[in-house]
Scaffold this active site. Structure first.
Site, short mmCIF file in Angstrom:
data_model
loop_
_atom_site.label_atom_id
_atom_site.label_comp_id
_atom_site.label_asym_id
_atom_site.label_seq_id
_atom_site.Cartn_x
_atom_site.Cartn_y
_atom_site.Cartn_z
N THR A 1 -36.26 -26.54 -18.54
CA THR A 1 -35.11 -27.37 -18.93
C THR A 1 -33.96 -27.07 -17.95
O THR A 1 -33.91 -27.66 -16.88
CB THR A 1 -34.68 -27.14 -20.40
OG1 THR A 1 -34.50 -25.74 -20.62
CG2 THR A 1 -35.70 -27.68 -21.35
N THR B 1 -39.44 -15.31 -27.23
CA THR B 1 -38.53 -15.84 -26.21
C THR B 1 -38.36 -17.33 -26.43
O THR B 1 -38.84 -17.88 -27.40
CB THR B 1 -39.09 -15.64 -24.81
OG1 THR B 1 -38.13 -16.14 -23.88
CG2 THR B 1 -40.38 -16.42 -24.62
N GLU C 1 -28.51 -18.90 -16.82
CA GLU C 1 -27.54 -19.93 -16.43
C GLU C 1 -26.36 -19.31 -15.67
O GLU C 1 -25.62 -18.50 -16.21
CB GLU C 1 -27.07 -20.70 -17.67
CG GLU C 1 -28.16 -21.63 -18.17
CD GLU C 1 -27.86 -22.26 -19.51
OE1 GLU C 1 -28.60 -23.17 -19.89
OE2 GLU C 1 -26.89 -21.84 -20.16
N ASN D 1 -22.78 -25.14 -19.22
CA ASN D 1 -22.79 -25.32 -20.66
C ASN D 1 -21.69 -26.25 -21.16
O ASN D 1 -21.79 -26.78 -22.27
CB ASN D 1 -22.74 -23.97 -21.37
CG ASN D 1 -24.10 -23.32 -21.31
OD1 ASN D 1 -25.05 -23.86 -21.86
ND2 ASN D 1 -24.20 -22.20 -20.61
N THR E 1 -23.80 -34.08 -20.71
CA THR E 1 -23.22 -35.23 -20.00
C THR E 1 -24.12 -35.66 -18.86
O THR E 1 -25.00 -34.94 -18.44
CB THR E 1 -21.82 -34.91 -19.45
OG1 THR E 1 -21.94 -33.81 -18.54
CG2 THR E 1 -20.89 -34.58 -20.56
#
Lengths: 405, 405
Positions: free
Chosen positions: B152, B189, B276, B400, B405
């Site tokens: 993802t 996980t 991230e 994040n 968007t």
């Protein structure tokens, strides 16, 4: 960046409590970074202090000395004197001894407070050099200057004031606070000073302080990082021409308690409004808990979630992140089918899933506001808790990545 | 941005375990977002699942069905099917039923897995439309394609593989994982799939899965946000020509356990390396604890502190923030005078204060590295725990804030 925090309100002087400001040039030459406060003889003083095991040297000293007669509070910014071991304790003692000598009081009558970078040696000589100027500056009218003098990464000074009448006598409660990062007070805030001219015995004052702090300072969080230096002090000078206040004083006790609570709440919320990089002021309200601890666990899981905080920054009603945080808060046997979640007045989730009536437009409209309430109904009991926090913005990362540069 | 994570290593095929990838266009047309895995008849399957109370519909279903004979694992990205209530459960059942119909197996033999945005209805028709293509694509040689298919916000696919010989027979353990945010696994996980051709009874496989996950997936954190969709599956196809493995199998059991553990650890750490916005891979090692829980409490307090994470991002050896986090971790009767803290091999704090030998240059040299170990010696006992995490960068906030968007 402060959210809904304007210029300081009128801060009424408190008879018997004076403040003096000076510059020691600890971090930058010329910056006002030393604040001395003097309590009239006979004042009562109560304090609450950080529960961080690595508490700073001034906290250790103030915790000991608050039980004796207190005449002076000595605050410096730019250096927290934390993580400094035995040398730090000696340094704090030296600055207090110097002030005591200049003021003609016992060293034990001086309480030290420090805020700033952790782990650097306290610049004792610089602070000592500024003490006479601070003493010369003492005045009951210096609350606003002191509120500015205790700032570190704060963008605005923080203060609040209340007055009430009792038997034709005006009683004043005035307070100031500082703090914008490393904020999750645990029995106190970063630094708060509240004074009243009511006459209050130390034991009663301690209760007023604990009650006041518990639902205000102890319910705010910016980044979950409880500081090493949190202290909040409540001083009662006893100069108001009224009998001593006790729990049996009826209306006078209730009025004083309410005024202290309101000042605590206003300056505590001001810390959140001025949170590092804050663009939102967020109220997290948890209702229907089986006990207070599970309400707090859910509230802090939401208030500390980086994913929720970044969604708040983006004004994105990504309510799934709220459900996820509630679900991981560790509440035993949580029945998600009983849970409702509201953004403002909009029901976003009911019975554990998206509310049938919810539309993204409704969520976006609430999220676009600067002040947002997230309300979680647990459906387990009658307990409630409320926590105040901020979003997580680029500016937070910038401020804290560049803090020492 | 991934730290120390290169292209996929060689992922050895596991006889009896096939993978097929297809595109359902869930989030973007053409993107590979559906992965079907087929286990040979007679395979054993074990799984660990999120402890988030708001667990997703596919987690609820997979937890039930993992106890029966399992033949297919069906994964979609782009939609987590979480916070979707009864409708979400029905949607997960429908996709499984469709796959079962096409494959000619009972619906209960299909386990669903979903990852992506929380709270949106699962696009059942889109997924159903891609199932035949995924089945047609099934091959033992598709591990790399599947590792890409389950991504993802991951920037790189994640996989690991081990082989060992026993009695002249090669045994393979291969695994893949995905996840980069909402990562603090709790018994699992985000998504992990590990397969071996060893023959292992379900109960033994379950122990191998728990042991493997406990010190790997359950010791990583990016943002402290335990997901609603965490699952890790271990499949044993039994195609290797060896006797069934049990705890009494001696060398074979130990070799398999070690291989499973190594694959778990490599793909779990890969999730952190690809966290991230991560610019650092951080190992937090807590030694000398009186028990394991207090080691974990200290480790997570450090690993989750936004102040430490932003200092790591800035390569700033602001070690006072580490002391502050240790001090607020809630360890009862913590004696700070016994605590030493190391950055890499550099002792930064000893006996509760700055180490006399420490220089800022030493700290900066460690902090400049991409892989950093923070070691905390509590001096209370013999227990140790290790946690892996990342820094907190501008990029984390950007990713994040803009996720939907």
């Amino acid at each position: 960046m402060a959210v809904g925090l304007g210029p300081l309100p009128t801060l009424h002087p408190v008879p018997g409590f004076e403040l003096g400001i000076a510059s020691a040039g600890i971090k930058r030459p010329g910056r006002k970074d030393v604040v001395v406060m003097r309590c009239a003889e006979g004042s009562s003083v109560a304090g609450v202090f950080t529960l961080n095991a690595f508490c700073a040297a001034p906290v250790i000293l103030s915790k000991q000395r608050v039980h004796g007669p207190v005449r002076y509070l000595l605050t410096n910014t730019g250096n927290a004197n934390a993580g400094t071991g035995a040398l730090g304790l000696a340094a704090a003692e030296r600055t207090c001894a110097k002030l005591a000598e200049l003021a003609g009081v016992p060293a034990e009558a001086v309480l030290p407070f420090s805020t700033g970078v952790i782990g650097e040696p306290l610049p004792v000589e610089k602070i000592e050099g500024a003490l006479q100027a601070a003493l010369d500056d003492l005045s009951e009218n210096n609350w606003a200057e002191a509120a500015t003098g205790i700032m570190t990464t704060d963008t605005l000074p923080k203060g609040a004031s209340r007055q009430f009448q009792h038997d034709g006598v005006t009683v004043t409660v005035t307070g100031i606070s500082k703090g914008a990062g490393m904020i999750r007070p645990n029995m106190a805030t970063m630094l708060g000073y509240i004074a009243t001219d009511a006459k209050v015995a130390p034991a009663v004052l301690k209760d007023l302080m604990l009650d006041g702090a518990n639902k205000s300072f102890n319910r705010i969080t910016i980044d979950g990082d409880t500081s090493t230096n949190d202290c909040c002090m409540l001083i009662a000078t006893g100069q108001a021409d009224l009998p001593e206040v006790t729990q049996a004083s009826g209306a006078l006790f209730e009025a004083l308690k309410q005024a202290v609570f309101e000042v605590c709440m206003e300056v505590a919320q001001a810390i959140v409004r001025d949170g590092e990089g804050a663009t939102k002021f967020v109220t997290v309200q948890v209702n229907g808990g089986g006990n207070h601890q599970e309400c707090l666990d859910v509230g802090y899981a939401v208030a500390h979630s980086p994913l929720i905080k970044t969604a708040l920054f983006a004004s994105d009603p990504n309510w799934g992140r709220i459900l996820a945080a509630v679900g991981r808060a560790g509440v035993p046997q949580l029945d998600v089918s009983l849970i409702d979640v509201y953004l403002g007045d909009v029901c976003i989730a009911s019975q554990g899933g998206r509310s049938p009536s919810y539309t993204e437009e409704q969520g976006s409209a609430v999220m676009a506001q600067e002040e947002i309430t997230i309300r979680i109904e647990l459906g387990r009991g009658q307990c409630s808790e409320t926590i105040w926090t901020t979003d997580l913005s680029h500016e937070y990362v910038k401020i804290n990545a560049e803090y020492r540069t």
